[in-house]
Enzyme design. Structure first.
Site, PDB file in Angstrom:
ATOM      1  N   ASP A  51       0.859  -1.189   0.000  1.00 28.06           N
ATOM      2  CA  ASP A  51       0.000   0.000   0.000  1.00 28.06           C
ATOM      3  C   ASP A  51       0.896   1.240   0.000  1.00 28.06           C
ATOM      4  OD1 ASP A  51      -3.274   0.249   1.005  1.00 28.06           O
ATOM      5  OD2 ASP A  51      -2.075   2.082   0.873  1.00 28.06           O
ATOM      6  N   VAL A  74       1.023   2.338  -6.935  1.00 29.00           N
ATOM      7  CA  VAL A  74       0.756   1.501  -8.109  1.00 29.00           C
ATOM      8  C   VAL A  74       0.818   2.295  -9.416  1.00 29.00           C
ATOM      9  CG1 VAL A  74      -0.610  -0.193  -6.820  1.00 29.00           C
ATOM     10  CG2 VAL A  74      -1.785   1.725  -7.947  1.00 29.00           C
ATOM     11  N   TYR A 166     -14.877   7.427 -13.089  1.00 33.58           N
ATOM     12  CA  TYR A 166     -14.694   6.222 -12.264  1.00 33.58           C
ATOM     13  C   TYR A 166     -15.253   5.008 -13.006  1.00 33.58           C
ATOM     14  CZ  TYR A 166     -15.013   3.087  -8.209  1.00 33.58           C
ATOM     15  OH  TYR A 166     -14.901   2.015  -7.346  1.00 33.58           O
ATOM     16  N   LYS A 170     -13.023   1.841 -14.359  1.00 36.85           N
ATOM     17  CA  LYS A 170     -13.285   0.468 -13.912  1.00 36.85           C
ATOM     18  C   LYS A 170     -13.714  -0.419 -15.083  1.00 36.85           C
ATOM     19  CE  LYS A 170     -12.443   0.519  -9.412  1.00 36.85           C
ATOM     20  NZ  LYS A 170     -11.314  -0.242  -8.847  1.00 36.85           N
TER      21      LYS A 170
END
Ligand SMILES: NC(=O)c1ccc[n+]([C@@H]2O[C@H](COP(=O)([O-])OP(=O)(O)OC[C@H]3O[C@@H](n4cnc5c(N)ncnc54)[C@H](O)[C@@H]3O)[C@@H](O)[C@H]2O)c1
Length: 261
Positions: A51, A74, A166, A170
């Site tokens: 994380d 990431v 978003y 996704k």
């Protein structure tokens, strides 16, 4: 008559669902990713809990020696590459990637700023490209593995409250998942996505109670999901029980996405 030997191979050996497997879990410092780390460790996996927030250290401290923390952003390829190198250094191999790291959707579609768009796409899309790319590179030499990306019910259909960037990011995660499944299936890699509906990770408790009630009520089951209900499906998809499951997006949303509206 059924021969006992015919059925003996069907019985699961004693031990956890993920006994002996090594999993890299992103977003493991909070919420669903943290609970994934707990469920995977409980099922016998060794876990690299990764994380950006520092919460990965708390996760590892709480879960004991089978869980090792790693700081990753990431969005940065050098971080992601180092994350898989670290998993191999500590645990010897990588059998599973559970890519949970994410940020919440932004404001409604006409109010979105370019910065919000860049943030959403860089964490969700670029992050998934990088994590999946380096997971494949880590897994191919040992004969394959399982990738579980975290998408969203918002990738399947849209709701008044869900921001377009978003949803689109996704939906991109779903496409990436299928691409990996199709292109690397022959090398023993399975790739699937979990698409959560409204789930009670801690950050969602910050929402006003009336919005929490509204979102929970959208599920056919009439309630919000628990992080463990997401983690359980991720564990199944990462396990050998799902050995013939690849290229699918699994809604874990209490039936929200099954509704017409
Ligand atoms: N909770 C829900 O209702 C819900 C619904 C649909 C989809 N999802 C998806 O499930 C996943 C987990 O959601 P959650 O509710 O547990 O969120 P959360 O905010 O509780 O946890 C997300 C974690 O990801 C980490 N993270 C964020 N950006 C990162 C980065 N660049 N690099 C590394 N780590 C980073 C955060 O530090 C945090 O620990 C997300 O991908 C989210 O989009 C959640």
């Amino acid at each position: 008559m059924t021969n006992a030997d015919d059925l003996a191979g069907v019985l699961r050996p004693p031990g956890g669902l993920l006994e002996g497997k090594v999993a890299v879990i992103t977003g493991a410092g909070a919420g669903i990713g943290q609970v994934c780390a707990a469920v995977f460790a409980g099922e016998g996996a060794k876990v690299l809990a990764a994380d950006l927030s520092g919460g990965q250290d708390d996760t590892a401290a709480a879960l004991g020696p089978s869980v090792s923390p790693f700081r990753v952003d990431v969005r940065r390829e050098e971080d992601v590459e180092a994350m898989f190198a670290r998993a191999i250094e500590v645990f010897g191999r990588v059998d599973a990637l559970v890519h949970v790291a994410g940020i919440p959707g932004s404001r409604r579609s006409a109010e979105i700023t370019t910065e919000e768009y860049e943030d959403l796409t860089s964490v969700h899309l670029r992050g998934t490209v990088l994590c999946d790319k380096h997971a494949v590179r880590a897994m191919v030499p040992t004969g394959g593995g399982a990738i579980v990306n975290f998408s969203s019910a918002a990738s399947l259909n849209v709701d008044e409250r869900i921001s377009m960037a978003y949803s689109a990011a996704k939906a991109g995660v779903n496409a990436l998942t299928k691409a990996i499944a199709v292109q690397y299936g022959p090398q023993g890699i399975r790739a699937n996505a979990v698409a959560p509906g409204f789930t009670l990770s801690k950050k969602n408790f910050a929402a006003p109670p009336e919005i929490m009630r509204e979102l929970a009520g959208k599920a056919a089951l009439g309630r919000a999901g628990q992080p463990q209900e997401q983690a359980n499906v991720a564990a199944f998809l990462a396990s050998d029980l799902a050995s013939f499951v690849t290229g699918v997006i699994v809604p874990v949303d209490g039936g929200w996405s099954a509704k017409l509206a």
